[in-house]
Design an enzyme around this catalytic site. Structure first.
Site, PDB file in Angstrom:
ATOM      1  CB  THR A   1      -0.945   0.017   1.212  1.00 12.85           C
ATOM      2  OG1 THR A   1      -0.216  -0.306   2.401  1.00 12.85           O
ATOM      3  CG2 THR A   1      -2.075  -0.988   1.023  1.00 12.85           C
ATOM      4  CB  SER A   2       3.303   3.019   1.229  1.00 12.88           C
ATOM      5  OG  SER A   2       4.090   4.182   1.020  1.00 12.88           O
ATOM      6  CG  MET A   3       4.946   1.828  -4.499  1.00 15.03           C
ATOM      7  SD  MET A   3       4.253   0.529  -5.575  1.00 15.03           S
ATOM      8  CE  MET A   3       5.712  -0.113  -6.363  1.00 15.03           C
TER       9      MET A   3
END
Length: 392
Positions: free
Chosen positions: A84-86
């Protein structure tokens, strides 16, 4: 290609290790469910060499599963969940910042900054207290702000909904969105200063053919916007659901479809203007980039098209003739002059945003879909099977 000397200097000065202290590595192959991951801890001697190679590579860095807190993640193997985050791969960051022509003294707004790598680079260029990010995920916001403070860059992250722009409604010279949106939110336009530039990904239900929109506010206060097809784009806004070709692979392999003649040989991947038009004029399609030959599916209609064998045939399956629609869009695109860029009207105060390739009866035209209300729910997973998989 990196041509901006200020950005080159910022890349050399910025210690990525401070902003990306850990990274997930996918262990499972394509299509696995649940997915197996391994967390690399940059502070652990056994992980350091692999971690350093990864965060200084041109790969996207996976940082968060299912909206989890980021302050004390255990290293080692873990199963399940979605990213969900990168942090986007470096060439995409370079392209975005160069396109915006960022310079010293510019007021810079980053929408959806994630771990803050591009925000930090912007702060090095603009100078302290001029670069700010708006991040919806409280865990990511706290994580990024802590790391930015350690670097002493004077960059700030405000928790809030990026679709609303900066909560204080300030004006900015440069606005960059790290999330894909179906159209340009009114707040972003309102917060763009005279002479300013706004850059964002326009997303559709397919991750296959994203568009990049660059809007500028002229000295007279008008908005001029240009949309171009790109090979990759940022992940979509919260609540947006992409189509997925992966579940259809076994059935396509077992029955590629009925062969028929075609006047359309598989268009090249870099015909970005055509593929962008197809995303809007033949909606609901998604390409499987891992297939051996060009394979495009319509998951909601249980239909697909597989190019070949040979350039003059195509195999089709299902009630929707996917390839016939692409033939039609391609013929219209050719008649329109094979455009690779489209003008977009972005009215002040809201209203429909119209896209056109030019004037005349042969011009390609469509209207961008409106923004939908965003529910409070876990973030949209970052894609791990699609061609488009980059986000800040």
């Amino acid at each position: 290609m990196l041509t901006d000397e200020l950005l080159r200097d910022a890349l050399l000065r910025l210690p990525r290790e401070a902003l990306l202290p850990h990274a997930y590595v996918r262990v499972s192959g394509p299509g696995a469910d649940p997915i197996d991951w391994r967390l690399l801890d940059g502070a652990h001697p056994n992980d350091q060499e692999e971690w350093l190679d990864l965060i200084h590579s041109d790969e996207s860095i996976l940082l968060q599963r299912d909206g989890e807190p980021l302050d004390a993640l255990p290293r080692g193997p873990v199963t399940g969940g979605h990213m969900t985050s990168m942090s986007t791969y470096t060439p995409a960051t370079v392209e975005a910042l160069q396109t915006m022509e960022l310079g010293p003294g510019h007021r810079y707004l980053e929408l959806g900054p994630g771990p803050g790598v591009s925000l930090a680079l912007a702060a090095v260029i603009t100078g302290p207290d001029l670069a700010v990010g708006v991040e919806r995920d409280s865990h990511v916001a706290a994580f990024a702000q802590h790391n930015l403070d350690r670097l002493g860059l004077g960059a700030t992250i405000v928790e809030g909904d990026a679709l609303d722009g900066h909560p204080a409604g300030e004006a900015f010279d440069r606005i960059h969105s790290g999330i894909g949106v179906p159209c340009v939110p009114s707040a972003w336009v309102e917060q763009l200063a005279p002479g300013g530039r706004l850059l964002t990904t326009l997303t559709t239900r397919t991750p296959s053919w994203p568009g990049q929109l660059l809007a500028t506010r002229t000295g007279g206060g008008e908005i001029e916007a240009v949309l171009r097809g790109r090979p990759r784009g940022y992940r979509p806004m919260l609540g947006y659901r992409w189509l997925n070709a992966v579940p259809m692979r076994p059935r396509i392999k077992a029955d590629p479809g009925k062969a028929r003649p075609t006047r359309l040989a598989p268009p090249p991947d870099d015909a970005y203007g055509f593929w962008l038009a197809a995303a809007y004029l033949a909606p609901g399609l998604v390409r499987d980039f891992q297939a051996e030959t060009m394979t495009i599916t319509a998951p909601d209609e249980d239909s697909w098209a597989v190019a070949g064998p040979g350039k003059a045939t195509v195999r089709v399956h299902g009630p929707r003739d996917v390839w016939a629609e692409l033939e039609d869009v391609h013929a219209r695109w050719v008649l329109a002059g094979r455009p690779d860029a489209y003008r977009v009207s972005v009215p002040e105060g809201g209203g429909p945003q119209h896209v056109t390739s030019g004037t005349g009866l042969r011009a390609l035209t469509w209207v961008l879909p409106p923004l939908a209300p965003v529910p409070r729910q876990p973030a949209v997973p970052c894609p791990t099977e699609h061609h488009t998989e980059k986000a800040l």
